[in-house]
Design a protein around this motif. Structure first.
Motif, PDB file in Angstrom:
ATOM      1  N   LEU A  70      24.866  88.207  24.027  1.00  0.00           N
ATOM      2  CA  LEU A  70      25.721  87.096  23.603  1.00  0.00           C
ATOM      3  C   LEU A  70      25.721  87.058  22.078  1.00  0.00           C
ATOM      4  O   LEU A  70      24.726  86.683  21.465  1.00  0.00           O
ATOM      5  N   ALA A  71      26.828  87.498  21.487  1.00  0.00           N
ATOM      6  CA  ALA A  71      26.944  87.602  20.032  1.00  0.00           C
ATOM      7  C   ALA A  71      27.762  86.429  19.501  1.00  0.00           C
ATOM      8  O   ALA A  71      28.988  86.403  19.641  1.00  0.00           O
ATOM      9  N   TRP A  72      27.072  85.461  18.900  1.00  0.00           N
ATOM     10  CA  TRP A  72      27.761  84.305  18.304  1.00  0.00           C
ATOM     11  C   TRP A  72      28.347  84.703  16.957  1.00  0.00           C
ATOM     12  O   TRP A  72      27.730  85.453  16.195  1.00  0.00           O
ATOM     13  N   TYR A  73      29.536  84.204  16.671  1.00  0.00           N
ATOM     14  CA  TYR A  73      30.163  84.452  15.374  1.00  0.00           C
ATOM     15  C   TYR A  73      30.739  83.138  14.854  1.00  0.00           C
ATOM     16  O   TYR A  73      31.093  82.254  15.623  1.00  0.00           O
ATOM     17  N   PRO A  74      30.830  83.008  13.522  1.00  0.00           N
ATOM     18  CA  PRO A  74      31.241  81.725  12.931  1.00  0.00           C
ATOM     19  C   PRO A  74      32.682  81.287  13.212  1.00  0.00           C
ATOM     20  O   PRO A  74      32.899  80.164  13.645  1.00  0.00           O
ATOM     21  N   MET A  75      33.665  82.168  12.960  1.00  0.00           N
ATOM     22  CA  MET A  75      35.035  81.669  13.048  1.00  0.00           C
ATOM     23  C   MET A  75      36.029  82.822  13.239  1.00  0.00           C
ATOM     24  O   MET A  75      35.964  83.835  12.541  1.00  0.00           O
ATOM     25  N   ALA A  76      36.934  82.635  14.186  1.00  0.00           N
ATOM     26  CA  ALA A  76      37.969  83.630  14.458  1.00  0.00           C
ATOM     27  C   ALA A  76      38.843  83.857  13.233  1.00  0.00           C
ATOM     28  O   ALA A  76      39.055  82.956  12.424  1.00  0.00           O
ATOM     29  N   ASN A  77      39.326  85.075  13.127  1.00  0.00           N
ATOM     30  CA  ASN A  77      40.281  85.472  12.092  1.00  0.00           C
ATOM     31  C   ASN A  77      39.726  85.397  10.670  1.00  0.00           C
ATOM     32  O   ASN A  77      40.482  85.257   9.716  1.00  0.00           O
ATOM     33  N   THR A  78      38.406  85.481  10.524  1.00  0.00           N
ATOM     34  CA  THR A  78      37.813  85.562   9.194  1.00  0.00           C
ATOM     35  C   THR A  78      37.337  86.998   8.979  1.00  0.00           C
ATOM     36  O   THR A  78      37.176  87.765   9.937  1.00  0.00           O
TER      37      THR A  78
END
Length: 191
Positions: A70-78
């Motif tokens: 499960l790879a969490w990422y801050p914000m789409a399209n950044t």
């Protein structure tokens, strides 16, 4: 000769620049400091999140079957998130060799993640947690209200095997594959 006012002005500017730099350093370091209180060996919090395909994914569905990344990422399209996603798209075959399912997850609304998945050609589930409940359960919600970039490796028994807070977006897929190997996740037979 430089006047006293010019010197005072330059000193003031230097103080302001120093304050901005120190604030930026503290803000950036707070992301990793606040990332997670979960520990290796803990039971991973269950989740049920909708993916960009419209399907729902639930951690408990994988119990006894396969590991989960499960790879969490801050914000789409950044920028950083796009680089990480493209790594998983272009090198995802390295991960698919293992008995593991992998997901990227953020607190973005589903439509933002759908747009992001389309733009990046994501061929894996991208999960949305707009309520932020799962991000809070995984202790990844940072002071900016978005998820910190943290990857969880979860055994097929549902236990946390590894928490990686040092993510290089460019090599995300290769790094995940290396971690799966290091964690002795079964390699699928290729027939």
């Amino acid at each position: 000769m430089i006047s006293e006012n010019v010197i005072k002005f330059k000193v003031n500017i230097m103080k302001k620049i120093s304050t901005v730099i120190i604030s930026a350093i503290l803000l950036c370091s707070s992301f990793s400091l606040l990332a997670t209180d979960l520990k290796v060996g803990d039971q991973a919090p269950n989740f049920k999140l909708q993916a960009t395909t419209g399907d729902y994914y639930q951690l408990s569905d994988y119990q006894g079957k396969q590991a989960v990344v499960l790879a969490w990422y801050p914000m789409a399209n950044t920028r950083g998130c796009t680089i990480e996603c493209k790594s998983l798209v272009e090198q995802g075959h390295l991960i698919r060799k293992y008995n593991a399912s992998y997901f990227m997850a953020s607190v973005d609304p589903l439509d933002d993640n759908r747009d992001f998945a389309k733009k990046t050609g994501a061929d894996f589930p991208m999960l949305s947690d707009p309520s932020k409940a799962t991000a809070k359960a995984y202790d990844v919600l940072n002071i900016m209200g978005v998820a910190s970039r943290v990857t969880f490796y979860i055994s097929k028994e549902g236990k946390i095997l590894k928490i990686d807070e040092d993510i290089n977006p460019r090599t995300a897929a290769e790094d995940i594959a290396k971690q799966l190997a290091a964690l002795n996740i079964k390699v699928l037979s290729t027939k």
